[in-house]
Motif scaffolding. Structure first.
Motif, PDB file in Angstrom:
ATOM      1  N   GLY A   1      39.918  40.214  45.157  1.00 41.96           N
ATOM      2  CA  GLY A   1      39.486  40.206  43.762  1.00 41.96           C
ATOM      3  C   GLY A   1      39.984  38.988  43.023  1.00 41.96           C
ATOM      4  N   ARG A   2      39.539  38.868  41.782  1.00 45.20           N
ATOM      5  CA  ARG A   2      39.933  37.753  40.932  1.00 45.20           C
ATOM      6  C   ARG A   2      40.027  38.217  39.483  1.00 45.20           C
ATOM      7  N   VAL A   3      41.080  37.749  38.824  1.00 48.28           N
ATOM      8  CA  VAL A   3      41.237  37.911  37.381  1.00 48.28           C
ATOM      9  C   VAL A   3      41.245  36.507  36.793  1.00 48.28           C
ATOM     10  N   GLY A   4      40.315  36.223  35.893  1.00 48.04           N
ATOM     11  CA  GLY A   4      40.198  34.865  35.384  1.00 48.04           C
ATOM     12  C   GLY A   4      39.889  34.821  33.902  1.00 48.04           C
ATOM     13  N   THR A   5      39.964  33.612  33.354  1.00 49.94           N
ATOM     14  CA  THR A   5      39.714  33.385  31.935  1.00 49.94           C
ATOM     15  C   THR A   5      38.698  32.268  31.754  1.00 49.94           C
ATOM     16  N   ILE A   6      37.727  32.480  30.870  1.00 48.63           N
ATOM     17  CA  ILE A   6      36.838  31.409  30.419  1.00 48.63           C
ATOM     18  C   ILE A   6      37.334  31.019  29.030  1.00 48.63           C
TER      19      ILE A   6
END
Length: 394
Positions: free
Chosen positions: A117-122
């Motif tokens: 999985g991935r947790v990211g910010t734009i």
């Protein structure tokens, strides 16, 4: 004579270019050289490897969960990408990093799992997103309270599951606040692997009838506040959130139920090197929720799913002593209850645990500490490898 000057100029130019090329190569080698030493104290540190060399933390997973057979292991490579802090009225607010991870492992009772999985910010839109998927073939013990019995009855189930999770949160004008949506879909198939004795299993079968195979699809709302000074191992600040989820056929589910949660984690320093952490968590389920995803007391030292109920309440306290710049000692303890009706609160068993542990500052620039926790609970002793904080998954 002129020819000599030309040759001299030619040789000088070649030497200069050669030297310049050598220096450039050495500079490039220096840039690409991987170092595992901190520039300040020269101790082992992964900051440069993670941030500048795009490396990862090969997190070993040691599974000591009694409900999963007591022992197992796996590996979870974790990539971390820091995000720049945001300016709020002249004050820089730390932003959570992007985290990408894969994982896989198994236990002695035949369980195995894999996923990522991935947790990211734009950043330009102020959006935080999460995406993850996994497959599990898990043999797990569940506990049932049967009428006219003074003890819980244990039965082992095999669960084949494919969960997919998606979420998106929008930061408000004050980036400490955010609101968002999340969606979980799970395809599950269960069968009894190690039944309880004769008539007891028949009673359990009647309780779980209709829950042994099907899909869960639920959509949820979330509102949160986060003023922690860092994501991994906070020294001060508050993280609080509330969620409201609903599962029904409109979202691809075979079950109709609601689930609500409210939680708060508050950190404050008693001194420059003594940090107190407090945790409160309450969950409430309503409707026809399958037994294998009912809320349970999730706390170090307490077996997974052994203290379940449509309502769960727990509190936990942790003290961390940073006795030097790299090493820390911990002490923790907590208690909680799970029950189906509020009238059962008094008679419901307390789930309790306490223990100690240690941390090492693995990446100073990320304020990431890792270590081991040793916990004593209702069913005895267990231990955990901890990445950041034992509460980091929240």
């Amino acid at each position: 004579m002129k020819k000599n000057y030309i040759l001299l100029f030619f040789y000088t130019t070649m030497v200069f270019l050669s030297a310049n090329s050598i220096f450039a190569q050495e500079e490039q080698k220096e840039k690409t050289k991987i170092t595992f030493r901190d520039t300040l104290d020269h101790n082992f540190d992964l900051s440069d490897f993670i941030i500048n060399k795009k490396g990862f933390i090969p997190l070993p997973v040691i599974i000591t969960e009694p409900a999963l057979g007591g022992f197992g292991g796996g590996l979870a490579p974790i990539f971390i990408q820091p995000n720049k802090p945001r300016n709020l009225n002249g004050k820089m607010i730390p932003m959570a990093p992007n985290i990408t991870a894969a994982f896989g492992g198994g236990t002695l009772n035949g369980s195995w799992f894999a996923g990522g999985g991935r947790v990211g910010t734009i950043s330009k839109w102020g959006i935080r997103y999460t995406i993850g998927a996994a497959y599990g073939d898990v043999n797990m013990d569940y506990y049932f309270n049967l009428d006219k019995l003074n003890k819980e009855v244990e039965s082992e189930f095999n669960i084949k599951t494919i969960p997919v999770f998606l979420s998106i949160e929008k930061q408000l004008k004050n980036p400490r606040f955010s609101v968002g949506l999340h969606y979980l879909f799970m395809h599950n198939k269960l069968e009894v692997k190690n039944p309880a004795a004769g008539p007891l299993q028949q009673k359990i079968d009647s309780l779980v009838s209709g829950h042994l195979s099907g899909n869960i699809g639920k959509l949820g709302l979330k509102a949160s506040f986060d003023s922690r000074d860092n994501t991994f191992t906070p020294n001060k600040g508050l993280k609080a959130y509330i969620t409201a989820d609903w599962s029904n056929s409109a979202f691809g589910s075979d079950y109709n139920y609601g689930q609500f949660e409210g939680a708060a984690y508050y950190y404050f320093p008693l001194s420059h090197n003594l940090i107190t952490g407090t945790r409160f968590d309450m969950q409430q389920a309503v409707g026809d929720i399958p037994f294998y995803i009912k809320p349970f007391i999730d706390m170090r030292g307490v077996p997974t799913a052994s203290y379940q109920g449509k309502t769960t309440i727990l509190v936990e306290l942790e003290e961390r002593w940073d006795f030097n710049k790299r090493w820390s000692l911990l002490a923790f303890g907590g208690a909680g209850k799970g029950f189906d009706n509020y009238s059962d609160f008094g008679s419901a068993k307390w789930a309790w645990s306490y223990g100690t542990g240690f941390r090492y500052l693995m990446a100073r620039l990320l304020k990431l500490r890792m270590g081991l926790d040793f916990a004593m609970g209702p069913d005895g002793f267990t231990y955990y490898i901890v990445f950041g904080s034992s509460w980091i998954r929240q």
